[in-house]
Design a protein around this motif. Sequence first.
Motif, PDB file in Angstrom:
ATOM      1  N   LEU A 255      19.380  44.213   5.096  1.00  0.00           N
ATOM      2  CA  LEU A 255      19.469  45.590   5.561  1.00  0.00           C
ATOM      3  C   LEU A 255      18.261  45.916   6.436  1.00  0.00           C
ATOM      4  CD1 LEU A 255      21.242  48.155   5.296  1.00  0.00           C
ATOM      5  CD2 LEU A 255      19.709  48.874   3.432  1.00  0.00           C
ATOM      6  N   LEU A 256      18.518  46.362   7.671  1.00  0.00           N
ATOM      7  CA  LEU A 256      17.437  46.661   8.598  1.00  0.00           C
ATOM      8  C   LEU A 256      16.747  47.977   8.223  1.00  0.00           C
ATOM      9  CD1 LEU A 256      19.229  45.717  11.952  1.00  0.00           C
ATOM     10  CD2 LEU A 256      17.721  44.307  10.534  1.00  0.00           C
ATOM     11  N   ARG A 257      15.586  48.207   8.850  1.00  0.00           N
ATOM     12  CA  ARG A 257      14.789  49.389   8.509  1.00  0.00           C
ATOM     13  C   ARG A 257      15.565  50.683   8.742  1.00  0.00           C
ATOM     14  NH1 ARG A 257       8.885  50.146  11.087  1.00  0.00           N
ATOM     15  NH2 ARG A 257      10.026  51.091  12.833  1.00  0.00           N
ATOM     16  N   GLU A 258      16.361  50.696   9.803  1.00  0.00           N
ATOM     17  CA  GLU A 258      17.159  51.882  10.110  1.00  0.00           C
ATOM     18  C   GLU A 258      18.070  52.251   8.944  1.00  0.00           C
ATOM     19  OE1 GLU A 258      18.349  54.846  13.021  1.00  0.00           O
ATOM     20  OE2 GLU A 258      16.761  53.334  13.082  1.00  0.00           O
ATOM     21  N   GLY A 259      18.621  51.208   8.289  1.00  0.00           N
ATOM     22  CA  GLY A 259      19.541  51.430   7.186  1.00  0.00           C
ATOM     23  C   GLY A 259      18.864  51.863   5.898  1.00  0.00           C
ATOM     24  N   ARG A 260      17.534  51.901   5.895  1.00  0.00           N
ATOM     25  CA  ARG A 260      16.806  52.312   4.690  1.00  0.00           C
ATOM     26  C   ARG A 260      16.380  53.782   4.749  1.00  0.00           C
ATOM     27  NH1 ARG A 260      15.337  47.406   2.045  1.00  0.00           N
ATOM     28  NH2 ARG A 260      15.725  45.606   3.385  1.00  0.00           N
ATOM     29  N   LYS A 261      16.754  54.464   5.854  1.00  0.00           N
ATOM     30  CA  LYS A 261      16.466  55.890   5.933  1.00  0.00           C
ATOM     31  C   LYS A 261      17.206  56.614   4.816  1.00  0.00           C
ATOM     32  CE  LYS A 261      15.622  56.163  10.907  1.00  0.00           C
ATOM     33  NZ  LYS A 261      16.085  56.762  12.186  1.00  0.00           N
ATOM     34  N   PRO A 262      16.626  57.693   4.284  1.00  0.00           N
ATOM     35  CA  PRO A 262      17.212  58.366   3.108  1.00  0.00           C
ATOM     36  C   PRO A 262      18.698  58.706   3.247  1.00  0.00           C
ATOM     37  CG  PRO A 262      15.033  59.235   3.548  1.00  0.00           C
ATOM     38  CD  PRO A 262      15.339  58.300   4.674  1.00  0.00           C
ATOM     39  N   GLU A 263      19.120  59.274   4.420  1.00  0.00           N
ATOM     40  CA  GLU A 263      20.520  59.701   4.530  1.00  0.00           C
ATOM     41  C   GLU A 263      21.480  58.512   4.535  1.00  0.00           C
ATOM     42  OE1 GLU A 263      18.860  59.844   8.806  1.00  0.00           O
ATOM     43  OE2 GLU A 263      18.154  60.165   6.749  1.00  0.00           O
ATOM     44  N   ILE A 264      21.021  57.369   5.077  1.00  0.00           N
ATOM     45  CA  ILE A 264      21.869  56.171   5.068  1.00  0.00           C
ATOM     46  C   ILE A 264      21.799  55.501   3.698  1.00  0.00           C
ATOM     47  CG2 ILE A 264      22.229  53.882   6.076  1.00  0.00           C
ATOM     48  CD1 ILE A 264      21.272  54.970   8.736  1.00  0.00           C
ATOM     49  N   ALA A 265      20.590  55.375   3.163  1.00  0.00           N
ATOM     50  CA  ALA A 265      20.427  54.723   1.864  1.00  0.00           C
ATOM     51  C   ALA A 265      21.234  55.438   0.790  1.00  0.00           C
ATOM     52  CB  ALA A 265      18.944  54.684   1.484  1.00  0.00           C
ATOM     53  N   GLU A 266      21.194  56.769   0.791  1.00  0.00           N
ATOM     54  CA  GLU A 266      21.966  57.521  -0.208  1.00  0.00           C
ATOM     55  C   GLU A 266      23.467  57.319  -0.007  1.00  0.00           C
ATOM     56  OE1 GLU A 266      20.624  61.505   0.204  1.00  0.00           O
ATOM     57  OE2 GLU A 266      18.592  61.078  -0.551  1.00  0.00           O
ATOM     58  N   GLY A 267      23.891  57.241   1.255  1.00  0.00           N
ATOM     59  CA  GLY A 267      25.300  56.990   1.539  1.00  0.00           C
ATOM     60  C   GLY A 267      25.742  55.616   1.068  1.00  0.00           C
ATOM     61  N   ILE A 268      24.855  54.630   1.210  1.00  0.00           N
ATOM     62  CA  ILE A 268      25.165  53.269   0.761  1.00  0.00           C
ATOM     63  C   ILE A 268      25.329  53.250  -0.759  1.00  0.00           C
ATOM     64  CG2 ILE A 268      24.175  50.961   0.455  1.00  0.00           C
ATOM     65  CD1 ILE A 268      22.984  51.254   3.281  1.00  0.00           C
TER      66      ILE A 268
END
Length: 385
Positions: free
Chosen positions: A266-279
Amino acid sequence: MRTITTTEDLATFCEAARAAPYVTIDTEFLRERTYWSKLCLIQMALPGKDGEAVLIDPIEGEGMSLQPLYDLFGHEATVKVFHAARQDLEIFFVEGGVFPKPLFDTQVAAMVCGFGEQVGYETLVKRIAKASLDKTSRFTDWSRRPLSEAQKDYALADVTHLRVIYEWLAAQLKKNGRGPWVEEELAILTDPATYTTHPDEAWLRIKTRTSSGRFLAVVKELARFREAYAQAQNVPRSRVMKDDALLELASTRPASMEELGRSRLLLREGRKPEIAEGILAAVKAGLEMRPEDMPKVDPAKDQPQVNGALADLLRVLLKAKSESLGVAPRLIASSADLDAIASGSREVEALRGWRREAFGEDALRLCKGEVALSAKGSEVRVVRL
């Protein structure tokens, strides 16, 4: 060389186009940093060697409405001519909700006129227009302003040579009677379903060898979240997570931010809170999905019982038919189509429409033992039994 940046000038040009039998159209766009293509430039040309050719600049003309162009798209007395129209049509469908009608795609027409599969514009310019293209501006950033003279020349060449190509191909189709073949292909290009990706169906594009229902349930929920987020934020899917990261997460099934942080892909972009919570929410939804709602892979579809000898005969038949018609084999039938027919399936694209006429009928007769293949020198013939 005229550049249009106002609604009034665009309306005047489109009014002239409405009086013409056809108009050639192309676009320049960027898609590397967005989900939807960013329209940067539209090129159009009227018929004739001296017919006016213009650039329509929606960036310089920030307040310009494209409605006059969309109105022209609905004017059925003027054929709208593109080359490899799919991405152009997607832009106009997403931005304006319209398709140009009637439509002519020179790439599709060239394929059924013997120019091979996915023939490029440069090839047609050389072979039909007897001209050459300056390709130095092909990969420039079309969103930057001002445009150079070289960029403008390159952009206009995409529609000026297209006039000669269209007229030649239209004459060929009239001569060989394959106009209906082209119409069938164009019907797909003007179908809204071609450009609509539903988040619920996004998982179907992800290649995986695992058929576990629970694994696929998590894949489906992750793909649904990624597609919906990418569409809403207008960012590429890969900016949310790439396929390999999605499959990794479907296997590891993180339940907390700490567990998600251990992901290798998972790239850094995907670790942003709104994406991480969605995952995390998607993983949870996949794990809680009821068994009867889990996606299933049809094993019969993935592993058809192919009659190998029959599949080989179908390949020979396809080669013979494509050579006699002057049409690329893969345009008529794919290797998967042939295997599907040899396995007994009849829900195959090669058995529909013009492909059935060109190849499918004899393919079915071959399967039934009603015809045989005979070789004489380098020629293969179909012999009725």
